[in-house]
Design a protein around this motif. Structure first.
Motif, PDB file in Angstrom:
ATOM      1  N   TYR A 199       0.857  -1.183   0.000  1.00  0.00           N
ATOM      2  CA  TYR A 199       0.000   0.000   0.000  1.00  0.00           C
ATOM      3  C   TYR A 199       0.894   1.233   0.000  1.00  0.00           C
ATOM      4  N   ALA A 200       0.563   2.206  -0.834  1.00  0.00           N
ATOM      5  CA  ALA A 200       1.309   3.466  -0.852  1.00  0.00           C
ATOM      6  C   ALA A 200       0.304   4.600  -1.021  1.00  0.00           C
ATOM      7  N   ASN A 201       0.641   5.750  -0.459  1.00  0.00           N
ATOM      8  CA  ASN A 201      -0.239   6.898  -0.659  1.00  0.00           C
ATOM      9  C   ASN A 201       0.556   8.189  -0.699  1.00  0.00           C
ATOM     10  N   TYR A 202      -0.140   9.259  -1.048  1.00  0.00           N
ATOM     11  CA  TYR A 202       0.466  10.582  -1.184  1.00  0.00           C
ATOM     12  C   TYR A 202      -0.611  11.620  -0.930  1.00  0.00           C
ATOM     13  N   GLY A 203      -0.253  12.643  -0.172  1.00  0.00           N
ATOM     14  CA  GLY A 203      -1.098  13.816  -0.007  1.00  0.00           C
ATOM     15  C   GLY A 203      -0.275  15.041  -0.358  1.00  0.00           C
ATOM     16  N   ARG A 204      -0.888  15.973  -1.045  1.00  0.00           N
ATOM     17  CA  ARG A 204      -0.163  17.169  -1.465  1.00  0.00           C
ATOM     18  C   ARG A 204       0.501  17.830  -0.252  1.00  0.00           C
ATOM     19  N   PRO A 205       1.818  18.106  -0.354  1.00  0.00           N
ATOM     20  CA  PRO A 205       2.562  18.667   0.776  1.00  0.00           C
ATOM     21  C   PRO A 205       1.986  19.993   1.284  1.00  0.00           C
ATOM     22  N   GLU A 206       2.078  20.123   2.598  1.00  0.00           N
ATOM     23  CA  GLU A 206       1.656  21.338   3.307  1.00  0.00           C
ATOM     24  C   GLU A 206       0.172  21.644   3.129  1.00  0.00           C
ATOM     25  N   THR A 207      -0.631  20.587   2.995  1.00  0.00           N
ATOM     26  CA  THR A 207      -2.086  20.725   2.928  1.00  0.00           C
ATOM     27  C   THR A 207      -2.702  19.703   3.861  1.00  0.00           C
ATOM     28  N   LYS A 208      -4.017  19.787   4.031  1.00  0.00           N
ATOM     29  CA  LYS A 208      -4.718  18.785   4.842  1.00  0.00           C
ATOM     30  C   LYS A 208      -4.592  17.388   4.245  1.00  0.00           C
ATOM     31  N   TYR A 209      -4.301  17.295   2.939  1.00  0.00           N
ATOM     32  CA  TYR A 209      -4.183  15.999   2.277  1.00  0.00           C
ATOM     33  C   TYR A 209      -2.894  15.279   2.689  1.00  0.00           C
ATOM     34  N   GLU A 210      -1.867  16.035   2.991  1.00  0.00           N
ATOM     35  CA  GLU A 210      -0.637  15.437   3.509  1.00  0.00           C
ATOM     36  C   GLU A 210      -0.915  14.787   4.867  1.00  0.00           C
ATOM     37  N   GLN A 211      -1.663  15.461   5.711  1.00  0.00           N
ATOM     38  CA  GLN A 211      -2.034  14.902   7.016  1.00  0.00           C
ATOM     39  C   GLN A 211      -2.956  13.698   6.846  1.00  0.00           C
ATOM     40  N   MET A 212      -3.854  13.787   5.893  1.00  0.00           N
ATOM     41  CA  MET A 212      -4.754  12.669   5.599  1.00  0.00           C
ATOM     42  C   MET A 212      -3.958  11.441   5.170  1.00  0.00           C
ATOM     43  N   ALA A 213      -2.979  11.640   4.302  1.00  0.00           N
ATOM     44  CA  ALA A 213      -2.147  10.533   3.827  1.00  0.00           C
ATOM     45  C   ALA A 213      -1.400   9.885   4.986  1.00  0.00           C
ATOM     46  N   GLU A 214      -0.870  10.703   5.873  1.00  0.00           N
ATOM     47  CA  GLU A 214      -0.148  10.173   7.031  1.00  0.00           C
ATOM     48  C   GLU A 214      -1.060   9.311   7.898  1.00  0.00           C
ATOM     49  N   GLN A 215      -2.261   9.785   8.160  1.00  0.00           N
ATOM     50  CA  GLN A 215      -3.208   9.020   8.975  1.00  0.00           C
ATOM     51  C   GLN A 215      -3.643   7.735   8.269  1.00  0.00           C
ATOM     52  N   ARG A 216      -3.913   7.836   6.974  1.00  0.00           N
ATOM     53  CA  ARG A 216      -4.328   6.642   6.226  1.00  0.00           C
ATOM     54  C   ARG A 216      -3.221   5.592   6.221  1.00  0.00           C
ATOM     55  N   LEU A 217      -1.979   6.034   6.128  1.00  0.00           N
ATOM     56  CA  LEU A 217      -0.855   5.100   6.138  1.00  0.00           C
ATOM     57  C   LEU A 217      -0.726   4.429   7.508  1.00  0.00           C
ATOM     58  N   LEU A 218      -0.840   5.210   8.562  1.00  0.00           N
ATOM     59  CA  LEU A 218      -0.698   4.660   9.912  1.00  0.00           C
ATOM     60  C   LEU A 218      -1.788   3.649  10.247  1.00  0.00           C
ATOM     61  N   TYR A 219      -2.998   3.898   9.765  1.00  0.00           N
ATOM     62  CA  TYR A 219      -4.133   3.041  10.109  1.00  0.00           C
ATOM     63  C   TYR A 219      -4.637   2.221   8.933  1.00  0.00           C
ATOM     64  N   HIS A 220      -3.826   2.120   7.883  1.00  0.00           N
ATOM     65  CA  HIS A 220      -4.259   1.466   6.651  1.00  0.00           C
ATOM     66  C   HIS A 220      -4.860   0.083   6.869  1.00  0.00           C
TER      67      HIS A 220
END
Length: 165
Positions: free
Chosen positions: A134-155
């Protein structure tokens, strides 16, 4: 609501073509985009690709997977037939599962510049073990970067019972 006209889709050439050819070697140039009609809102586009095939780079044996692609578009969106042809182009490509998933994600980021994207490969077992990168990406310095981090941690917090592969 009105449909799109051909002149509004200048970069879409595969869809509607009766001359479809299938490429058996990895080719990201097959990917095509069209413009998002709703860039003012967040929404999710998800593709389920249950017939993905690639080759083990060491043994040459086929590997089979279902690929899940989920993204939040910005301006450009991937056209589904071009995505199908692109995924088909992995057929004779030798790459490990993890590389295939990251390559797909990187190519789609380069193509669309989405707000968020995730790619998950659920490969069928060989030798008694399955690999599900599983891999993901959220646009840097946006809420999507934080979303990607959370999705990765709890994937895979609640993995499914594997009884169908």
């Amino acid at each position: 609501m009105s449909g799109r006209k051909d002149d509004e889709l200048p970069s879409v050439s595969h869809l509607g073509s009766e001359q479809t050819t299938y490429t058996f070697d990895y080719d990201p140039s097959l990917l095509e985009t069209f413009e998002n009609n709703h860039p003012n809102r967040d929404y999710v586009v998800k593709f389920n690709c249950p017939e993905f095939t690639t080759l083990c780079p060491k043994t040459g044996q086929p590997d089979f997977a279902t690929i899940y692609i989920r993204y939040i578009p910005e301006v450009n969106m991937v056209e589904s037939k071009s995505l199908k042809l692109y995924l088909f182009s992995f057929r004779n490509h030798g790459g490990f599962h993890e590389d295939a998933i990251n390559t797909i994600m990187n190519d789609l980021i380069d193509l669309m510049d989405p707000r968020f994207i995730e790619v998950w490969g659920k490969f069928t077992p060989r030798g008694g073990i399955s690999i599900d990168p599983y891999a993901n990406y959220g646009r840097p310095e946006t809420k999507y970067e934080q979303m990607a981090e959370q999705r990765l941690l709890y994937h895979d917090l609640y993995p499914e019972a594997v009884d169908n592969r």
